[in-house]
Design a protein around this motif. Structure first.
Motif, PDB file in Angstrom:
ATOM      1  N   ILE A  13      -5.370  12.924 -12.797  1.00 50.64           N
ATOM      2  CA  ILE A  13      -5.340  11.698 -13.598  1.00 50.64           C
ATOM      3  C   ILE A  13      -6.372  10.711 -13.081  1.00 50.64           C
ATOM      4  O   ILE A  13      -7.129  10.106 -13.853  1.00 50.64           O
ATOM      5  N   LEU A  14      -6.432  10.526 -11.767  1.00 51.64           N
ATOM      6  CA  LEU A  14      -7.404   9.604 -11.177  1.00 51.64           C
ATOM      7  C   LEU A  14      -8.829  10.058 -11.476  1.00 51.64           C
ATOM      8  O   LEU A  14      -9.690   9.241 -11.838  1.00 51.64           O
ATOM      9  N   THR A  33     -14.551   7.097  -5.343  1.00 51.51           N
ATOM     10  CA  THR A  33     -13.318   6.915  -4.583  1.00 51.51           C
ATOM     11  C   THR A  33     -13.489   7.346  -3.136  1.00 51.51           C
ATOM     12  O   THR A  33     -14.325   8.185  -2.806  1.00 51.51           O
ATOM     13  N   GLN A  34     -12.675   6.717  -2.303  1.00 52.88           N
ATOM     14  CA  GLN A  34     -12.484   7.214  -0.954  1.00 52.88           C
ATOM     15  C   GLN A  34     -10.979   7.215  -0.704  1.00 52.88           C
ATOM     16  O   GLN A  34     -10.263   6.398  -1.272  1.00 52.88           O
ATOM     17  N   ARG A  35     -10.523   8.123   0.088  1.00 52.39           N
ATOM     18  CA  ARG A  35      -9.096   8.162   0.334  1.00 52.39           C
ATOM     19  C   ARG A  35      -8.677   6.926   1.098  1.00 52.39           C
ATOM     20  O   ARG A  35      -9.474   6.320   1.831  1.00 52.39           O
ATOM     21  N   ALA A  36      -7.442   6.510   0.935  1.00 48.94           N
ATOM     22  CA  ALA A  36      -6.952   5.280   1.559  1.00 48.94           C
ATOM     23  C   ALA A  36      -6.723   5.505   3.046  1.00 48.94           C
ATOM     24  O   ALA A  36      -5.722   6.092   3.459  1.00 48.94           O
ATOM     25  N   ILE A  37      -7.675   5.084   3.867  1.00 49.12           N
ATOM     26  CA  ILE A  37      -7.562   5.297   5.298  1.00 49.12           C
ATOM     27  C   ILE A  37      -7.484   3.974   6.052  1.00 49.12           C
ATOM     28  O   ILE A  37      -7.487   3.944   7.269  1.00 49.12           O
ATOM     29  N   THR A  38      -7.410   2.874   5.313  1.00 48.12           N
ATOM     30  CA  THR A  38      -7.351   1.575   5.962  1.00 48.12           C
ATOM     31  C   THR A  38      -6.026   1.401   6.686  1.00 48.12           C
ATOM     32  O   THR A  38      -4.996   1.921   6.256  1.00 48.12           O
ATOM     33  N   ARG A  41      -0.167  -1.438   5.727  1.00 45.48           N
ATOM     34  CA  ARG A  41       0.883  -0.882   4.883  1.00 45.48           C
ATOM     35  C   ARG A  41       0.367  -0.043   3.728  1.00 45.48           C
ATOM     36  O   ARG A  41       1.112   0.717   3.143  1.00 45.48           O
ATOM     37  N   PHE A  42      -0.905  -0.194   3.354  1.00 47.63           N
ATOM     38  CA  PHE A  42      -1.380   0.491   2.156  1.00 47.63           C
ATOM     39  C   PHE A  42      -1.525   1.977   2.415  1.00 47.63           C
ATOM     40  O   PHE A  42      -2.327   2.403   3.222  1.00 47.63           O
ATOM     41  N   ARG A  43      -0.726   2.736   1.745  1.00 48.01           N
ATOM     42  CA  ARG A  43      -0.840   4.193   1.789  1.00 48.01           C
ATOM     43  C   ARG A  43      -0.924   4.696   0.354  1.00 48.01           C
ATOM     44  O   ARG A  43      -0.230   5.599  -0.056  1.00 48.01           O
ATOM     45  N   GLY A  44      -1.773   4.030  -0.406  1.00 48.88           N
ATOM     46  CA  GLY A  44      -1.889   4.333  -1.825  1.00 48.88           C
ATOM     47  C   GLY A  44      -2.689   5.581  -2.080  1.00 48.88           C
ATOM     48  O   GLY A  44      -2.981   6.369  -1.172  1.00 48.88           O
ATOM     49  N   ASP A  45      -3.064   5.755  -3.333  1.00 49.97           N
ATOM     50  CA  ASP A  45      -3.716   6.997  -3.729  1.00 49.97           C
ATOM     51  C   ASP A  45      -5.208   7.008  -3.424  1.00 49.97           C
ATOM     52  O   ASP A  45      -5.756   8.053  -3.112  1.00 49.97           O
ATOM     53  N   ALA A  46      -5.851   5.873  -3.549  1.00 54.64           N
ATOM     54  CA  ALA A  46      -7.288   5.837  -3.276  1.00 54.64           C
ATOM     55  C   ALA A  46      -7.770   4.405  -3.230  1.00 54.64           C
ATOM     56  O   ALA A  46      -7.134   3.496  -3.766  1.00 54.64           O
ATOM     57  N   VAL A  47      -8.918   4.231  -2.590  1.00 56.71           N
ATOM     58  CA  VAL A  47      -9.683   2.996  -2.703  1.00 56.71           C
ATOM     59  C   VAL A  47     -10.870   3.310  -3.602  1.00 56.71           C
ATOM     60  O   VAL A  47     -11.623   4.251  -3.349  1.00 56.71           O
ATOM     61  N   VAL A  48     -10.996   2.564  -4.681  1.00 53.33           N
ATOM     62  CA  VAL A  48     -12.096   2.763  -5.613  1.00 53.33           C
ATOM     63  C   VAL A  48     -13.192   1.759  -5.275  1.00 53.33           C
ATOM     64  O   VAL A  48     -12.939   0.551  -5.177  1.00 53.33           O
ATOM     65  N   ALA A  62      -6.091   1.506  -5.580  1.00 53.16           N
ATOM     66  CA  ALA A  62      -5.566   2.216  -6.745  1.00 53.16           C
ATOM     67  C   ALA A  62      -4.221   2.870  -6.461  1.00 53.16           C
ATOM     68  O   ALA A  62      -4.047   3.542  -5.445  1.00 53.16           O
ATOM     69  N   GLU A  63      -3.310   2.632  -7.386  1.00 59.75           N
ATOM     70  CA  GLU A  63      -2.047   3.376  -7.421  1.00 59.75           C
ATOM     71  C   GLU A  63      -2.028   4.154  -8.732  1.00 59.75           C
ATOM     72  O   GLU A  63      -2.251   3.591  -9.805  1.00 59.75           O
ATOM     73  N   VAL A  64      -1.758   5.441  -8.633  1.00 58.45           N
ATOM     74  CA  VAL A  64      -1.809   6.334  -9.783  1.00 58.45           C
ATOM     75  C   VAL A  64      -0.398   6.809 -10.104  1.00 58.45           C
ATOM     76  O   VAL A  64       0.357   7.191  -9.204  1.00 58.45           O
TER      77      VAL A  64
END
Length: 370
Positions: A13-14, A33-38, A41-48, A62-64
């Protein structure tokens, strides 16, 4: 377009949604996109990452979701914003924005997000992105119906007599009540009631408790949504007539019909009914629901005309219009919840009058809600 069977994972979907986004970005812009590695608390789907023509970059968290309903949006967006605040750098750099991504975002969801300026994108091309730095505003429209909706009885509208009775009951009766209690209030079958309640809940217009009891109804938004599927102008072909002595004389004649009981039920709606609650502007025509149109026409001595009409009469295919009627100087008028929907679908200044009546209804709920 990717087939429904294939487009099932959030990763797919993303990928599709960002592909649609990239098609719509201005020249020299890019989304990746890059995977959320920050940390945090953010463990979302991706950073766009949105990159502009001078290599300026904006970030979207991004939350998908495969599917969403309106009631999901508030906690979802709040969670992303909490993560953004938690991972914000100490410098004055621009903070990331949230991004809601789904396989398909229905119009009510897109409206909710747009009102709060929350970026979104779906796999059909519905996109709205707003950034201050780098400066970007992008909006485009994709599918207006979910192309992946599975087989089964469609629930994507509020058409039909049962839906009319259910919407009117939800608007007119203040919760809490159970769905079986709503069935009695609306006078509708079990299956129709449960399906309508489910659809209305999915749209975010009502809230139910854990045991299924209706707890809260967003009646204004529900009536506005219902006007897409129902209203005087949509209830059937209205016959046009001339009341030769004008609307005041017509109202006097209507008042006398009450005691005769020879013409079936009738109810005046829209502008001619609003002085009961909120006078906005003098009515220029009469809009009347009638069980037996010709009997009403004969009793009122109306003349059928093609031009210059000041009376419109339509048969009441949904008898919900006769529920909880009121009186204005002896004339039967519809309830305000019905009048406002008919104004929303009326030509001319109907929408303005509807907003004025809705504002009155919000300020005076105890005067019309039971």
């Amino acid at each position: 377009m990717t087939t429904a069977a294939a487009l099932t994972s959030e990763a797919e979907i993303l990928c599709i949604a960002l592909g649609e986004l990239n098609k719509r970005l201005p020249t020299a812009w890019d989304a990746r996109t890059q995977r959320a590695i920050t940390p945090g608390r953010f463990r979302g789907d991706a950073v766009v990452i949105l990159t502009g023509p001078r290599n300026q970059q904006g970030r979207l968290y991004a939350e998908v979701r495969r599917s969403l309903v309106t009631k999901d949006l508030d906690p979802l967006v709040a969670g992303i914003n909490l993560a953004i605040a938690d991972t914000a750098p100490s410098s004055n750099s621009t903070l990331p924005r949230p991004l809601v991504v789904a396989r398909y975002l229905a119009p009510p969801l897109r409206a909710w997000l747009a009102e709060r300026n929350v970026p979104y994108a779906d796999a059909t091309g519905n996109v709205r992105i707003s950034l201050d730095e780098p400066a970007l505003f992008l909006r485009d429209v994709g599918a207006q119906k979910d192309p992946w909706r599975g087989p089964g009885r469609p629930r994507g509208n509020l058409t039909g007599p049962s839906a009319a009775r259910i919407v009117r009951a939800l608007a007119d009766y203040e919760p809490p009540y159970t769905v079986p209690q709503l069935m009695k209030l609306a006078g509708t079958p079990s299956g129709n009631t449960y399906r309508a309640v489910e659809f209305i809940e999915e749209q975010g217009f009502l809230t139910r408790s854990a045991d299924g009891r209706v707890q809260e109804v967003q009646w204004r938004a529900l009536l506005e949504r219902w006007s897409q599927d129902f209203g005087f102008a949509k209830s059937g072909a209205a016959a046009t007539f001339l009341a030769p002595r004008g609307l005041p004389d017509l109202m006097q004649r209507l008042a006398k019909l009450k005691s005769t009981k020879t013409t079936g039920r009738y109810a005046v709606t829209a502008s001619l009914a609003t002085p009961k609650w909120e006078a906005y502007a003098p009515a220029k025509n009469a809009m009347i629901y009638a069980e037996r149109v010709q009997d009403i026409v004969d009793a009122l001595n109306l003349r059928a005309v093609d031009a210059g009409a000041n009376v419109l009469i339509t048969s009441a295919r949904a008898d919900a219009v006769f529920e909880r009627t009121q009186e204005l100087d002896g004339v039967t008028i519809v309830a305000p919840s019905q009048a406002v929907v008919d104004l929303l679908t009326a030509p001319g200044r109907g929408a303005e009058q509807a907003r004025a009546l809705l504002d009155w209804m919000e300020k005076n709920e105890s005067a019309w809600r039971r």
